[in-house]
Every structure is written in C-alpha cells, then in structure tokens.
Design an enzyme around this catalytic site. Structure first.
Site, mmCIF file in Angstrom:
data_model
loop_
_atom_site.group_PDB
_atom_site.id
_atom_site.type_symbol
_atom_site.label_atom_id
_atom_site.label_comp_id
_atom_site.label_asym_id
_atom_site.label_seq_id
_atom_site.Cartn_x
_atom_site.Cartn_y
_atom_site.Cartn_z
ATOM 1 N N ASP A 201 0.815 -1.208 0.000
ATOM 2 C CA ASP A 201 0.000 0.000 0.000
ATOM 3 C C ASP A 201 0.859 1.273 0.000
ATOM 4 O O ASP A 201 1.893 1.316 0.642
ATOM 5 C CB ASP A 201 -0.840 -0.033 1.298
ATOM 6 C CG ASP A 201 -2.172 0.621 1.106
ATOM 7 O OD1 ASP A 201 -2.548 0.854 -0.052
ATOM 8 O OD2 ASP A 201 -2.832 0.910 2.108
HETATM 9 C C1 LIG Z 1 5.016 -7.887 -11.792
HETATM 10 C C2 LIG Z 1 4.592 -7.280 -10.525
HETATM 11 C C3 LIG Z 1 4.497 -8.144 -9.356
HETATM 12 C C4 LIG Z 1 4.342 -5.945 -10.464
HETATM 13 C C5 LIG Z 1 3.859 -5.265 -9.256
HETATM 14 C C6 LIG Z 1 3.923 -3.767 -9.443
HETATM 15 C C7 LIG Z 1 3.333 -3.056 -8.258
HETATM 16 C C8 LIG Z 1 4.252 -2.398 -7.283
HETATM 17 C C9 LIG Z 1 1.992 -3.040 -8.108
HETATM 18 C C10 LIG Z 1 1.283 -2.372 -6.977
HETATM 19 C C11 LIG Z 1 -0.161 -2.171 -7.358
HETATM 20 C C12 LIG Z 1 -1.003 -1.485 -6.365
HETATM 21 C C13 LIG Z 1 -2.389 -1.213 -6.810
HETATM 22 C C14 LIG Z 1 -0.545 -1.119 -5.136
HETATM 23 C C15 LIG Z 1 -1.315 -0.363 -4.117
HETATM 24 O O1 LIG Z 1 -0.849 1.004 -4.058
HETATM 25 P P1 LIG Z 1 -1.865 2.139 -4.438
HETATM 26 O O2 LIG Z 1 -1.818 2.349 -5.928
HETATM 27 O O3 LIG Z 1 -3.230 1.758 -3.911
HETATM 28 O O4 LIG Z 1 -1.328 3.431 -3.714
HETATM 29 P P2 LIG Z 1 -2.069 4.255 -2.537
HETATM 30 O O5 LIG Z 1 -2.252 3.287 -1.407
HETATM 31 O O6 LIG Z 1 -1.109 5.352 -2.225
HETATM 32 O O7 LIG Z 1 -3.361 4.752 -3.090
#
Ligand SMILES: CC(C)=CCC/C(C)=C/CC/C(C)=C/COP(=O)(O)OP(=O)(O)O
Length: 302
Positions: free
Chosen positions: A42
């Site tokens: 997160d």
């Molecule tokens: C191939 C592979 C495993 C790739 C993974 C890449 C990666 C780091 C994906 C995270 C995706 C995600 C929605 C994370 C949550 O942070 P958020 O976008 O909800 O951020 P926030 O909590 O600040 O809103």
C-alpha cells in the site's frame, strides 16, 4: 575515472550490506523463521504525491522495493512470499491508472523470467493467483508464460495476486467444490450405487449430511498452492485486510509499519520477523485450540 570510483564505492557498500544482513539473519534464524510472508503493497500513489513525481512513478519505485524485499525474504529462508498486486476492486480506478499499472505489470512479468532475474537466482516458482480472465490478453499470456517458465523451480514460491479478492476466491472455490460433488454423485447414480441421493431435497437429508466440507473448499482455493501465511505486512500504517487472504489469515501475525510501500526496507522486515517470534508461542497455541481434523465437515470457531 570518477564513474569508476563511484562504481567501486557502491560495490564495497553493497558487499558490506550483504555481510551485515547475513549476520543479522543468522541471529534471527536462532528463533522460528516464518515459512510464508504476505504483503499488501500500500502507498505507491501517496509516495508519488509526497515527492511530486509524475503519475505511475510510485508504482515503478514500488516494484524496485518489492525486488529488494524478495531478496531479503529468500536470504532469510522464507520459502513462500505472496503479494497483493492488483485487486478486482482496483479495476474501478480511472482507466489511465489501470492502464499504467497493467503496462508496468506486463513489462515486469516479462523481466521476471529473464536469465539474470531474482526468480532464476533464487529458484523461485511463480504463481498468478486470482480470476485471470479479467486481465487483458497480453498480461494474461505474460502471466501464463511466467508460470510455465518457472514450473520446475522448487526452492521458493512467489504468489502474485492479481484480479484477486478473497470473497471472489471463496465463491469460486465453493462453486468448484459443489461441481465436484455433483459430478461424483452423478457417477455413483450411473453406476447404480447412488441410492437416489441426487433426487433428495434439503429437507430429506439428515443433519450432518453436509455435502461439502472445509477440506473440499480449501482444496479448491486459488491459494491451495501455499501454506497459510505466518506474517501479513501491510504498509502505510493501514490495519485493514481489504479483502486479501481472509480465509488464510485466521492465525496470522499482522504487521503494519507506517512507511509507504516504496519506502519499505530491510529493517521493516527485521522488526516484523522479531515481532512474529515474540508472539510465536501464543500463535501456535491458538492454532492448536482451533485445529480442525481434516475429515471433519463442520467449521469450528475460535
Ligand atoms: C510484476 C509485478 C508483481 C508488479 C507489481 C507492481 C506493483 C508495485 C503493483 C502495486 C499495485 C497497487 C495497486 C498497489 C497499491 O498502491 P496504491 O496504488 O493503492 O497506492 P495508494 O495506497 O497510495 O493509493
């Protein structure tokens, strides 16, 4: 010349860091080492906002943080790592946002199976967990290629939950279990040994004649490829599970550092494991109290 000196210095620091980690992991390994750690990554968007980076950069840096974390986990001897990479609910985000995360995902999945990748360095088998039909064709094919390419790796397991929610996993598993039971009953009927069970209504069945058991449901879970996690780490100080591994975390130690995901590092893992070790005896006791004999058909509660 300057560049060469810079490279030399970073090599020396790198080697020093890796020796220090080895020593610390050696000490941590005197206690119980978790078999399985799950992560809710997160805070990627918040990280980009915090540092005024362009949209998507937080997720790219988040991926680098993930690679370091995987290395630390495998160095410590954690065999299973599971990550929440994209939930079914995340598809409801702005289309541009879904698009850049999916693009990053495809690029990084393809990188995972390259010769020098962490997956090959540590002999990691990769699973993609979730309703993969919801992914675009190109991401789904990349995921399938990664699963096939790593199928003979057996030293460690990385489960990447995409297009995943726990409720979807449970419903899917119950449907599969019912279908399996139905097929078994039909076979029995056809062989003449079914005693007319298929025609019986719910009222005519005896109490305790449960059609599907906890064991059946567990067998059909997407996550049946791993044992239940020992530790769940969710960054950004959030303490919700957000529909992630609800079935599998009944006796799991939760750790919630305030760092945003791209900021996570070695010391967060260290404290999470130490905290788990401090609670280990209690957690094991809880597991014993509520353990369900595998042939049992009824759920017990803690
Ligand atoms: C191939 C592979 C495993 C790739 C993974 C890449 C990666 C780091 C994906 C995270 C995706 C995600 C929605 C994370 C949550 O942070 P958020 O976008 O909800 O951020 P926030 O909590 O600040 O809103």
């Amino acid at each position: 010349m300057d560049k060469e000196r810079g490279n030399q210095a970073s090599r020396i620091f790198g080697n020093f860091g890796s020796i220090l980690r080895k020593c610390i992991f050696g000490i941590l390994s005197i206690g119980p080492v978790p078999q399985h750690i799950a992560f809710i990554m997160d805070g990627n968007r918040r990280y980009a906002k915090k540092w005024k980076l362009i949209e998507g950069t937080g997720h790219r840096i988040g991926f680098l943080a993930l690679m370091s974390m995987l290395q630390y986990c495998y160095e410590l001897g954690v065999k299973y790592v599971t990550i929440y990479a994209f939930s079914i609910d995340n598809f409801k985000r702005r289309p541009e946002e879904v698009h850049y995360v999916m693009e990053l995902m495809q690029e990084k999945i393809e990188g995972l199976i390259e010769e020098e990748s962490i997956v090959n360095r540590y002999g990691v088998r990769v699973y993609f967990i979730g309703d993969l039909k919801l992914l675009s064709k190109s991401v789904r094919l990349a995921a399938e290629r990664a699963m096939t390419a790593t199928a003979s790796n057996s030293k460690a397991v990385l489960s990447i939950c995409v297009a995943y929610t726990s409720t979807d996993e449970i419903v899917h598993s119950v449907q599969e279990s019912c279908q399996e039971k139905w097929d078994e009953l039909k076979l029995l009927e056809e062989s003449g040994a079914g005693y007319g069970l298929i025609g019986l209504g719910a009222n005519e069945m005896n109490q305790g004649d449960d059609i599907i058991s906890v064991t059946d449901v567990e067998k059909h879970m997407y996550m049946a490829v791993t044992p239940d996690p020992d530790i769940l780490i969710r960054t950004s100080g959030e303490t919700r599970l957000s529909n992630f591994l609800l079935w599998q975390t009944a006796h799991c130690h939760l750790y919630s550092p305030s760092a945003l995901w791209p900021e996570i590092g070695f010391w967060h893992l260290f404290w999470a494991v130490l905290d788990f070790q401090r609670n280990f005896v209690y957690l094991e006791e809880r597991k014993k109290v509520v353990q369900i004999p595998h042939s049992d058909t009824n759920c017990s509660s803690s």
